[in-house]
Design a protein around this motif. Structure first.
Motif, short mmCIF file in Angstrom:
data_model
loop_
_atom_site.label_atom_id
_atom_site.label_comp_id
_atom_site.label_asym_id
_atom_site.label_seq_id
_atom_site.Cartn_x
_atom_site.Cartn_y
_atom_site.Cartn_z
N MET A 1 17.89 -12.90 -0.55
CA MET A 1 16.61 -12.42 -0.04
C MET A 1 15.48 -12.85 -0.98
O MET A 1 15.61 -12.72 -2.19
N ILE A 2 14.40 -13.35 -0.44
CA ILE A 2 13.26 -13.77 -1.24
C ILE A 2 12.30 -12.59 -1.40
O ILE A 2 11.95 -11.92 -0.44
N SER A 3 11.90 -12.34 -2.62
CA SER A 3 10.96 -11.27 -2.91
C SER A 3 9.63 -11.86 -3.33
O SER A 3 9.53 -13.03 -3.65
N GLN A 4 8.61 -11.04 -3.33
CA GLN A 4 7.27 -11.50 -3.68
C GLN A 4 6.68 -10.61 -4.77
O GLN A 4 6.98 -9.42 -4.85
N PHE A 5 5.86 -11.23 -5.59
CA PHE A 5 5.15 -10.45 -6.59
C PHE A 5 3.84 -11.15 -6.92
O PHE A 5 3.65 -12.34 -6.66
N VAL A 6 2.95 -10.39 -7.50
CA VAL A 6 1.62 -10.88 -7.89
C VAL A 6 1.54 -10.87 -9.41
O VAL A 6 2.01 -9.93 -10.05
N ILE A 7 0.95 -11.91 -9.98
CA ILE A 7 0.67 -11.93 -11.41
C ILE A 7 -0.84 -11.73 -11.57
O ILE A 7 -1.64 -12.45 -10.99
N ARG A 8 -1.20 -10.74 -12.36
CA ARG A 8 -2.62 -10.44 -12.59
C ARG A 8 -2.80 -10.03 -14.04
O ARG A 8 -1.85 -9.73 -14.76
N LYS A 9 -4.06 -10.00 -14.46
CA LYS A 9 -4.36 -9.53 -15.81
C LYS A 9 -4.02 -8.04 -15.93
O LYS A 9 -4.25 -7.26 -15.01
N ALA A 10 -3.47 -7.68 -17.09
CA ALA A 10 -3.14 -6.28 -17.32
C ALA A 10 -4.41 -5.45 -17.47
O ALA A 10 -5.44 -5.93 -17.96
N ARG A 11 -4.31 -4.21 -17.02
CA ARG A 11 -5.40 -3.26 -17.15
C ARG A 11 -5.01 -2.18 -18.14
O ARG A 11 -3.84 -2.05 -18.51
N LYS A 12 -5.97 -1.40 -18.54
CA LYS A 12 -5.71 -0.34 -19.52
C LYS A 12 -4.58 0.57 -19.06
O LYS A 12 -3.72 0.97 -19.86
N GLU A 13 -4.54 0.85 -17.77
CA GLU A 13 -3.51 1.76 -17.25
C GLU A 13 -2.12 1.14 -17.24
O GLU A 13 -1.12 1.84 -16.98
N ASP A 14 -2.02 -0.16 -17.49
CA ASP A 14 -0.72 -0.82 -17.54
C ASP A 14 -0.06 -0.73 -18.91
O ASP A 14 1.11 -1.10 -19.07
N GLU A 15 -0.79 -0.26 -19.91
CA GLU A 15 -0.28 -0.31 -21.29
C GLU A 15 1.06 0.39 -21.46
O GLU A 15 1.98 -0.14 -22.09
N THR A 16 1.21 1.57 -20.89
CA THR A 16 2.47 2.31 -21.05
C THR A 16 3.64 1.54 -20.46
O THR A 16 4.71 1.44 -21.08
N ALA A 17 3.45 0.98 -19.26
CA ALA A 17 4.52 0.21 -18.62
C ALA A 17 4.87 -1.03 -19.43
O ALA A 17 6.05 -1.39 -19.57
N VAL A 18 3.85 -1.70 -19.96
CA VAL A 18 4.09 -2.90 -20.78
C VAL A 18 4.87 -2.53 -22.03
O VAL A 18 5.85 -3.19 -22.40
N ARG A 19 4.47 -1.47 -22.69
CA ARG A 19 5.14 -1.05 -23.92
C ARG A 19 6.59 -0.66 -23.66
O ARG A 19 7.50 -1.05 -24.39
N SER B 1 -2.53 -2.34 -26.70
CA SER B 1 -3.86 -1.88 -26.31
C SER B 1 -4.91 -2.95 -26.62
O SER B 1 -5.73 -3.29 -25.77
N SER B 2 -4.85 -3.49 -27.83
CA SER B 2 -5.80 -4.53 -28.21
C SER B 2 -5.58 -5.82 -27.43
O SER B 2 -6.53 -6.48 -27.00
N LEU B 3 -4.32 -6.18 -27.21
CA LEU B 3 -4.00 -7.40 -26.47
C LEU B 3 -4.51 -7.33 -25.04
O LEU B 3 -5.02 -8.32 -24.50
N ILE B 4 -4.39 -6.16 -24.43
CA ILE B 4 -4.90 -5.99 -23.06
C ILE B 4 -6.42 -6.08 -23.05
O ILE B 4 -7.02 -6.72 -22.19
N THR B 5 -7.05 -5.44 -24.03
CA THR B 5 -8.51 -5.49 -24.12
C THR B 5 -9.01 -6.92 -24.28
O THR B 5 -10.04 -7.31 -23.71
N LEU B 6 -8.26 -7.73 -25.02
CA LEU B 6 -8.63 -9.13 -25.25
C LEU B 6 -8.32 -10.03 -24.05
O LEU B 6 -8.64 -11.21 -24.06
#
Length: 204
Positions: free
Chosen positions: A1-19, A45-50
């Protein structure tokens, strides 16, 4: 099965999931290295801000993985890439790396460079298959690191396949404008793409 996803810039609210993703992905290497690998203690946090972090989100708005990269001199430096354990084995890591390579190409940089820990033997096997060659090994910041590089002209820079089988190709000439303008166009357009991926192994 083929799945789909989007790649976007991380937002502040993504920090917990990224960590959490980094902690889960790299925890397996703590014993071998003798301490937490650098990605587990990164200042996300800094990497996302940058604007250096991009995330992969699937059609159900689930976090799939992330990648950290930025322009450094004449190249793009790929600092970190990880896939959520629940999404492993679906080719997401490979697509995140391809995304970085395309961004590097359209920013007119010469190559994508990265390093991995010498204890991460799976990476040392994986990256050559993706077109990366080892350039040096050295002890740095308390870690034994292996440095690799992939020239942009030899990177896997074919088109992403869009839903419905439509291919999207980007080139510096077709985008036009200054290097900065092309980079902005590439960032905006790629962030909007829905990427399809086939199941493929990826270990980071």
């Amino acid at each position: 099965m083929i799945s789909q996803f989007v790649i976007r810039k991380a937002r502040k609210e993504d920090e917990t999931a990224v960590r959490h993703c980094a902690e889960h992905a790299y925890a397996q290497y703590v014993a071998a290295i003798g301490k937490k690998p650098a990605p587990m203690v990164a200042d996300f946090s800094s990497l996302i801000t940058l604007g250096r972090v991009h995330v992969a989100i699937d059609a159900k708005d689930r976090f799939c993985g992330f990648i950290v990269f930025y322009e450094k001199g004449d190249c793009f430096f790929l600092e970190n890439v990880a896939v959520h354990p629940d999404m492993a084995g679906k080719g997401i890591g490979k697509q995140l790396i391809l995304f970085c390579e395309r961004m590097a190409k359209h920013a007119d940089t010469t190559s994508v460079r990265l390093y991995t820990n010498a204890k991460m033997t799976a990476n040392l096997s994986l990256y050559p298959h993706l077109g990366y060659r080892e350039t040096e090994r050295r002890h740095e910041d308390g870690f034994d690191r292996v440095f690799l590089e992939s020239p942009c002209e030899k990177a896997t820079c074919g088109p992403h396949t869009m839903p419905g089988g439509q291919d999207r190709r980007y080139s510096a000439s077709s985008i036009g404008g200054s290097v900065t303008d092309r980079r902005k166009h590439a960032q905006r357009d790629f962030a909007r793409q829905r990427l399809t991926y086939a199941k493929a192994p990826f270990v980071r």
